[in-house]
Design an enzyme around this catalytic site. Structure first.
Site, mmCIF file in Angstrom:
data_model
loop_
_atom_site.group_PDB
_atom_site.id
_atom_site.type_symbol
_atom_site.label_atom_id
_atom_site.label_comp_id
_atom_site.label_asym_id
_atom_site.label_seq_id
_atom_site.Cartn_x
_atom_site.Cartn_y
_atom_site.Cartn_z
ATOM 1 N N ASN A 71 -10.163 -0.128 0.282
ATOM 2 C CA ASN A 71 -8.696 -0.095 0.245
ATOM 3 C C ASN A 71 -8.225 -0.743 -1.072
ATOM 4 O O ASN A 71 -8.374 -1.944 -1.258
ATOM 5 C CB ASN A 71 -8.165 -0.860 1.456
ATOM 6 C CG ASN A 71 -6.653 -0.817 1.563
ATOM 7 O OD1 ASN A 71 -5.956 -0.473 0.604
ATOM 8 N ND2 ASN A 71 -6.138 -1.169 2.721
ATOM 9 N N CYS B 215 0.819 -1.226 0.000
ATOM 10 C CA CYS B 215 0.000 0.000 0.000
ATOM 11 C C CYS B 215 0.852 1.274 0.000
ATOM 12 O O CYS B 215 0.325 2.365 -0.219
ATOM 13 C CB CYS B 215 -0.943 0.007 1.192
ATOM 14 S SG CYS B 215 -1.977 -1.453 1.258
ATOM 15 N N HIS C 100 -3.153 7.300 2.023
ATOM 16 C CA HIS C 100 -3.622 5.975 1.611
ATOM 17 C C HIS C 100 -5.030 5.782 2.152
ATOM 18 O O HIS C 100 -5.303 6.054 3.317
ATOM 19 C CB HIS C 100 -2.668 4.916 2.176
ATOM 20 C CG HIS C 100 -3.155 3.519 1.996
ATOM 21 N ND1 HIS C 100 -3.704 3.066 0.811
ATOM 22 C CD2 HIS C 100 -3.188 2.455 2.858
ATOM 23 C CE1 HIS C 100 -4.040 1.797 0.947
ATOM 24 N NE2 HIS C 100 -3.741 1.402 2.178
HETATM 25 O O1 UT7 Z 1 -3.687 -1.104 3.506
HETATM 26 C C1 UT7 Z 1 -2.742 -1.409 4.468
HETATM 27 C C2 UT7 Z 1 -3.096 -0.811 5.698
HETATM 28 N N1 UT7 Z 1 -4.175 -1.549 6.325
HETATM 29 C C3 UT7 Z 1 -4.865 -0.916 7.214
HETATM 30 O O2 UT7 Z 1 -4.670 0.249 7.414
HETATM 31 C C4 UT7 Z 1 -5.854 -1.697 8.066
HETATM 32 C C5 UT7 Z 1 -5.667 -1.292 9.495
HETATM 33 N N2 UT7 Z 1 -6.633 -1.894 10.399
HETATM 34 C C6 UT7 Z 1 -7.922 -1.515 10.401
HETATM 35 O O3 UT7 Z 1 -8.352 -0.708 9.605
HETATM 36 C C7 UT7 Z 1 -8.809 -2.076 11.498
HETATM 37 O O4 UT7 Z 1 -8.027 -2.730 12.459
HETATM 38 C C8 UT7 Z 1 -9.886 -3.056 10.949
HETATM 39 C C9 UT7 Z 1 -10.911 -2.299 10.130
HETATM 40 C C10 UT7 Z 1 -9.222 -4.125 10.104
HETATM 41 C C11 UT7 Z 1 -10.630 -3.737 12.121
HETATM 42 O O5 UT7 Z 1 -11.203 -2.753 12.943
HETATM 43 P P1 UT7 Z 1 -11.042 -2.855 14.521
HETATM 44 O O6 UT7 Z 1 -11.790 -1.732 15.106
HETATM 45 O O7 UT7 Z 1 -9.568 -2.948 14.813
HETATM 46 O O8 UT7 Z 1 -11.803 -4.186 14.843
HETATM 47 P P2 UT7 Z 1 -11.270 -5.476 15.611
HETATM 48 O O9 UT7 Z 1 -10.304 -6.231 14.779
HETATM 49 O O10 UT7 Z 1 -10.851 -5.058 16.985
HETATM 50 O O11 UT7 Z 1 -12.593 -6.338 15.742
HETATM 51 C C12 UT7 Z 1 -13.687 -5.885 16.575
HETATM 52 C C13 UT7 Z 1 -14.803 -6.904 16.493
HETATM 53 C C14 UT7 Z 1 -14.347 -8.342 16.724
HETATM 54 O O12 UT7 Z 1 -15.355 -8.996 17.453
HETATM 55 P P3 UT7 Z 1 -15.181 -9.222 19.030
HETATM 56 O O13 UT7 Z 1 -13.910 -10.010 19.198
HETATM 57 O O14 UT7 Z 1 -15.094 -7.850 19.633
HETATM 58 O O15 UT7 Z 1 -16.410 -9.980 19.389
HETATM 59 C C15 UT7 Z 1 -14.317 -8.903 15.324
HETATM 60 O O16 UT7 Z 1 -14.537 -10.295 15.292
HETATM 61 O O17 UT7 Z 1 -15.384 -6.861 15.198
HETATM 62 C C16 UT7 Z 1 -15.467 -8.185 14.667
HETATM 63 N N3 UT7 Z 1 -15.373 -8.116 13.221
HETATM 64 C C17 UT7 Z 1 -16.428 -7.959 12.406
HETATM 65 N N4 UT7 Z 1 -17.754 -7.875 12.656
HETATM 66 C C18 UT7 Z 1 -18.563 -7.702 11.602
HETATM 67 C C19 UT7 Z 1 -14.236 -8.134 12.459
HETATM 68 N N5 UT7 Z 1 -14.562 -8.012 11.160
HETATM 69 C C20 UT7 Z 1 -15.902 -7.879 11.095
HETATM 70 C C21 UT7 Z 1 -16.827 -7.721 10.057
HETATM 71 N N6 UT7 Z 1 -18.129 -7.616 10.343
HETATM 72 N N7 UT7 Z 1 -16.436 -7.617 8.762
#
Ligand code: UT7
Length: 325
Positions: A282, A119, A252
């Site tokens: 993304n 990225c 990005h």
């Molecule tokens: O391009 C390269 C750079 N990449 C990035 O910049 C990505 C960076 N990371 C992010 O943007 C974020 O970390 C994400 C969008 C990937 C995830 O967001 P988050 O706020 O960090 O969520 P999380 O991983 O802490 O997950 C929170 C909850 C979890 O459930 P529990 O454990 O709290 O029950 C996940 O299982 O959200 C759940 N979850 C979802 N729920 C519904 C994860 N993915 C999904 C989904 N739909 N698609």
């Protein structure tokens, strides 16, 4: 007299197949993968993404974006003596996607190669092209970010498959007596290879290992918000500028929350940030030139303005390019 490089045209291309969050939620539900429009919008700001048709390759998207950039610059393909494509989803293992694009454009003869910095690829590619133009190695470059990330997504993994899309963006970068690109600041830290990767590879005629994207989203998020501020400040310092001088931050497009956090750290209001992540998710190396082109074509981003481009991604890689349009 010093030689600089300057962007003289921008272009972009999104494949026509658009999936809103609702479309994707419905598609994923068929295989028992649960997600929702609310979760995707709240956590990422993404509302839709575009997926290329099966017979459309990375070089097709790159060529379409490049044609638009050439038209905007008023150049013919035959004027181009350097093509750099930033991509992690090339058409082939080799030759480079840049060589394939060169042939599709009919720009044969100049240098052509790919840059692989995931990225951050576009800021890496722009920095390399700038250095080659400053040195006299090239005069008229096409710098393209193009991806078909839909091909490497695991549609059983809701933590990643809702985030990415396909697309391409391009700029024409030409030698100029006026700057242009003012400063770049690039970095990588290979100890974080595992937090965002596609670990598979081709061996003995088949794929060894997993050929689908793996990401520790939280680890990437934490690293991203720290390094993006540092890179932006370093590029500003090299050019003798301050954050307050920036007209547009063009980061990005991965997650609106990362963009908000970076803008806040630089004390820039969100109305100085070009945001397109809602429309295409993304798109990895394509996201910065897609956002740049959207800003230029909307009339918001104008010639003479100071732009800060920032990328971050797998590697772990990151970087910033400060430029006058
Ligand atoms: O391009 C390269 C750079 N990449 C990035 O910049 C990505 C960076 N990371 C992010 O943007 C974020 O970390 C994400 C969008 C990937 C995830 O967001 P988050 O706020 O960090 O969520 P999380 O991983 O802490 O997950 C929170 C909850 C979890 O459930 P529990 O454990 O709290 O029950 C996940 O299982 O959200 C759940 N979850 C979802 N729920 C519904 C994860 N993915 C999904 C989904 N739909 N698609």
């Amino acid at each position: 007299m010093r030689r600089y490089s300057r962007i003289t045209g921008t272009g972009s291309f999104l494949p026509p197949r658009k999936l809103t969050n609702a479309d994707l939620v419905e598609q994923l539900a068929k295989t028992g993968v649960e997600t929702s429009d609310e979760w995707i919008v709240e956590r990422t700001g993404i509302r839709a993404r575009h997926f290329a048709a099966d017979d459309v390759s990375c070089s097709d998207l790159a060529t379409a974006a490049a044609r638009r950039a050439l038209e905007a610059a008023g150049l013919a393909a035959s004027d181009i003596d350097l093509i750099i494509v930033a991509t992690s989803t090339p058409d082939m293992v080799f030759p480079s996607t840049a060589c394939i694009v060169q042939n599709k454009l009919g720009a044969n003869g100049g240098a052509a190669f790919d840059v692989q910095a995931v990225c951050s690829g576009f800021v890496y590619a722009l920095t390399v092209a700038d250095a080659m133009i400053q040195s006299g190695a090239a005069n008229n470059a096409l710098v393209i970010g193009a991806e078909v990330f839909s091909r490497i997504l695991d549609f059983k993994d809701r933590t990643t498959c809702v985030l990415f899309g396909d697309g391409a963006g391009a700029v024409v970068l030409q030698a100029s007596r006026e700057p242009g690109i003012l400063a770049s600041d690039l970095h990588a830290d290979g100890k974080h290879v595992g937090i965002l990767c596609v670990p598979g590879h081709v061996s003995g005629g088949s794929i060894t290992g997993d050929p689908l994207l793996k990401m520790d989203g939280q680890a990437v998020f934490k690293l991203a918000v720290g390094v993006l501020e540092e890179a932006a400040l370093a590029a500003l310092a090299k050019a003798g500028k301050q954050a307050v001088d920036i007209d547009w931050l063009i980061p990005h497009q991965a997650n609106i929350r990362i963009m908000q956090s970076t803008a806040k750290k630089l004390k820039l209001p969100m109305d100085k940030v070009v945001v397109t992540v809602d429309q295409h998710g993304n798109t990895s190396a394509a996201s910065i030139p897609l956002a740049l082109d959207a800003g230029v074509r909307s009339g918001k981003v104008k010639p003479g303005q100071l732009l800060m481009l920032e990328g971050v991604g797998g590697g772990f890689t990151w970087g910033a390019v400060l430029l006058k349009l």
